[in-house]
Structure formats: C-alpha cells, structure tokens
Design a protein around this motif. Sequence first.
Motif, mmCIF file in Angstrom:
data_model
loop_
_atom_site.group_PDB
_atom_site.id
_atom_site.type_symbol
_atom_site.label_atom_id
_atom_site.label_comp_id
_atom_site.label_asym_id
_atom_site.label_seq_id
_atom_site.Cartn_x
_atom_site.Cartn_y
_atom_site.Cartn_z
ATOM 1 N N ALA A 97 0.846 -1.189 0.000
ATOM 2 C CA ALA A 97 0.000 0.000 0.000
ATOM 3 C C ALA A 97 0.883 1.242 0.000
ATOM 4 C CB ALA A 97 -0.907 0.019 1.219
ATOM 5 N N ALA A 98 0.532 2.187 -0.843
ATOM 6 C CA ALA A 98 1.297 3.424 -0.944
ATOM 7 C C ALA A 98 0.410 4.628 -0.657
ATOM 8 C CB ALA A 98 1.896 3.553 -2.346
ATOM 9 N N LYS A 99 0.823 5.401 0.345
ATOM 10 C CA LYS A 99 0.207 6.691 0.637
ATOM 11 C C LYS A 99 1.266 7.745 0.378
ATOM 12 C CE LYS A 99 -1.984 7.020 4.572
ATOM 13 N NZ LYS A 99 -3.371 7.420 4.293
ATOM 14 N N ILE A 100 0.897 8.972 0.349
ATOM 15 C CA ILE A 100 1.871 10.047 0.151
ATOM 16 C C ILE A 100 2.847 10.027 1.332
ATOM 17 C CG2 ILE A 100 2.217 12.532 0.003
ATOM 18 C CD1 ILE A 100 -0.490 12.700 -1.384
ATOM 19 N N GLY A 101 4.107 9.796 1.019
ATOM 20 C CA GLY A 101 5.131 9.835 2.055
ATOM 21 C C GLY A 101 5.343 8.553 2.822
ATOM 22 N N ALA A 102 4.581 7.497 2.513
ATOM 23 C CA ALA A 102 4.745 6.252 3.267
ATOM 24 C C ALA A 102 4.270 5.068 2.435
ATOM 25 C CB ALA A 102 3.954 6.314 4.573
ATOM 26 N N SER A 103 4.852 3.917 2.717
ATOM 27 C CA SER A 103 4.433 2.690 2.060
ATOM 28 C C SER A 103 4.481 1.547 3.063
ATOM 29 C CB SER A 103 5.326 2.381 0.858
ATOM 30 O OG SER A 103 6.667 2.241 1.252
ATOM 31 N N TYR A 104 3.683 0.517 2.779
ATOM 32 C CA TYR A 104 3.519 -0.556 3.733
ATOM 33 C C TYR A 104 3.437 -1.886 3.006
ATOM 34 C CZ TYR A 104 2.019 3.553 6.327
ATOM 35 O OH TYR A 104 1.961 4.804 6.895
ATOM 36 N N TRP A 105 3.921 -2.935 3.685
ATOM 37 C CA TRP A 105 3.872 -4.289 3.160
ATOM 38 C C TRP A 105 3.122 -5.199 4.116
ATOM 39 C CZ3 TRP A 105 5.640 -5.660 -1.597
ATOM 40 C CH2 TRP A 105 6.544 -4.808 -2.234
ATOM 41 N N GLY A 106 2.439 -6.165 3.564
ATOM 42 C CA GLY A 106 1.885 -7.225 4.371
ATOM 43 C C GLY A 106 2.924 -8.303 4.592
ATOM 44 N N GLN A 107 2.526 -9.340 5.335
ATOM 45 C CA GLN A 107 3.481 -10.388 5.695
ATOM 46 C C GLN A 107 3.619 -11.448 4.611
ATOM 47 O OE1 GLN A 107 0.353 -10.378 6.589
ATOM 48 N NE2 GLN A 107 -0.344 -12.481 6.304
ATOM 49 N N GLY A 108 2.711 -11.448 3.654
ATOM 50 C CA GLY A 108 2.786 -12.384 2.541
ATOM 51 C C GLY A 108 1.955 -13.635 2.768
ATOM 52 N N THR A 109 1.545 -14.233 1.669
ATOM 53 C CA THR A 109 0.822 -15.503 1.707
ATOM 54 C C THR A 109 1.402 -16.419 0.634
ATOM 55 O OG1 THR A 109 -1.388 -16.528 1.689
ATOM 56 C CG2 THR A 109 -1.043 -14.699 0.169
ATOM 57 N N GLN A 110 1.651 -17.658 1.016
ATOM 58 C CA GLN A 110 2.316 -18.601 0.122
ATOM 59 C C GLN A 110 1.318 -19.223 -0.852
ATOM 60 O OE1 GLN A 110 5.761 -19.727 -0.030
ATOM 61 N NE2 GLN A 110 4.986 -20.667 -1.915
ATOM 62 N N VAL A 111 1.683 -19.203 -2.114
ATOM 63 C CA VAL A 111 0.925 -19.907 -3.143
ATOM 64 C C VAL A 111 1.844 -20.958 -3.749
ATOM 65 C CG1 VAL A 111 -0.181 -19.719 -5.406
ATOM 66 C CG2 VAL A 111 -0.588 -17.963 -3.666
ATOM 67 N N THR A 112 1.411 -22.200 -3.708
ATOM 68 C CA THR A 112 2.187 -23.294 -4.280
ATOM 69 C C THR A 112 1.330 -24.010 -5.304
ATOM 70 O OG1 THR A 112 3.415 -23.585 -2.218
ATOM 71 C CG2 THR A 112 3.486 -25.397 -3.799
ATOM 72 N N VAL A 113 1.836 -24.102 -6.515
ATOM 73 C CA VAL A 113 1.117 -24.754 -7.601
ATOM 74 C C VAL A 113 1.867 -26.037 -7.947
ATOM 75 C CG1 VAL A 113 0.158 -24.520 -9.915
ATOM 76 C CG2 VAL A 113 0.430 -22.493 -8.446
ATOM 77 N N SER A 114 1.230 -27.156 -7.642
ATOM 78 C CA SER A 114 1.898 -28.439 -7.840
ATOM 79 C C SER A 114 0.864 -29.544 -7.924
ATOM 80 C CB SER A 114 2.863 -28.713 -6.689
ATOM 81 O OG SER A 114 3.436 -29.997 -6.812
ATOM 82 N N SER A 115 1.192 -30.565 -8.700
ATOM 83 C CA SER A 115 0.314 -31.722 -8.766
ATOM 84 C C SER A 115 0.779 -32.801 -7.799
ATOM 85 C CB SER A 115 0.269 -32.263 -10.202
ATOM 86 O OG SER A 115 1.572 -32.545 -10.661
#
Length: 115
Positions: A97-115
């Motif tokens: 997320a970007a606001k004027i003068g600041a930005s932020y990150w989440g902690q992430g979520t894992q996506v695994t694509v496999s059979s």
Amino acid sequence: QVQLVESGGGLVQPGGSLRLSCAASISIFTINQMSWYRQAPGKQRELVASINSAGNTDYTDSTKGRFTIARDSTRNTVYLQIDSLKPEDTAVYFCYAAKIGASYWGQGTQVTVSS
C-alpha cells in the motif's frame, strides 16, 4: 500506520484458481495505490497488479489475462484472482500500500502450484 493482512494462499493443482485477499486497517480510499507483488524462491520480488484510489487497474505483460485485481471498499479489502495457475506462479504473494510519504507491506501468503 497501515496494517495489511493477506490470506487465501495455499496448495493448488495446475489449472486451478485462487483468490487472495488483502485486508487493510484503514479505508482503502485513503490509500493512493494498492498492489500485489510476488517473490519466487531465489528471485527478486516482482509487481503483479495494482489498483489506485480511483479504481483503475494495471498489470504487467506477464500477468495480463490470468490475474485480476479488484477491491471491496466496504471491507477495505483488495483481492487478487489468479486463474489457470501454473507451477511458475509458485511464490509468496505480498500486498503493498502506498500513501503520500509512506508505504507498507503485508506479511505475505504462500501460493504453491503443484500436482
């Protein structure tokens, strides 16, 4: 300060679909731009899609077509729909997320694509 909480990742077979969610702690109308990034093992973090406060969306050449970014302002949540998943989509997906003068990150979520 903006808190971002991602969810919706998991293990999915090739060809399947997932919808990732990013819940923000403030009104998303006060955030200039929200984006999804991803980082595969051993690779740099890359932009996937963005949506600005006016609702305009943008994708990279590699994500155009299978990825859809959308928002629900009533839930202060941005979504990333991923269709026709491929093994190369395996990565940790991050909300940004970007606001004027600041930005932020989440902690992430894992996506695994496999059979």
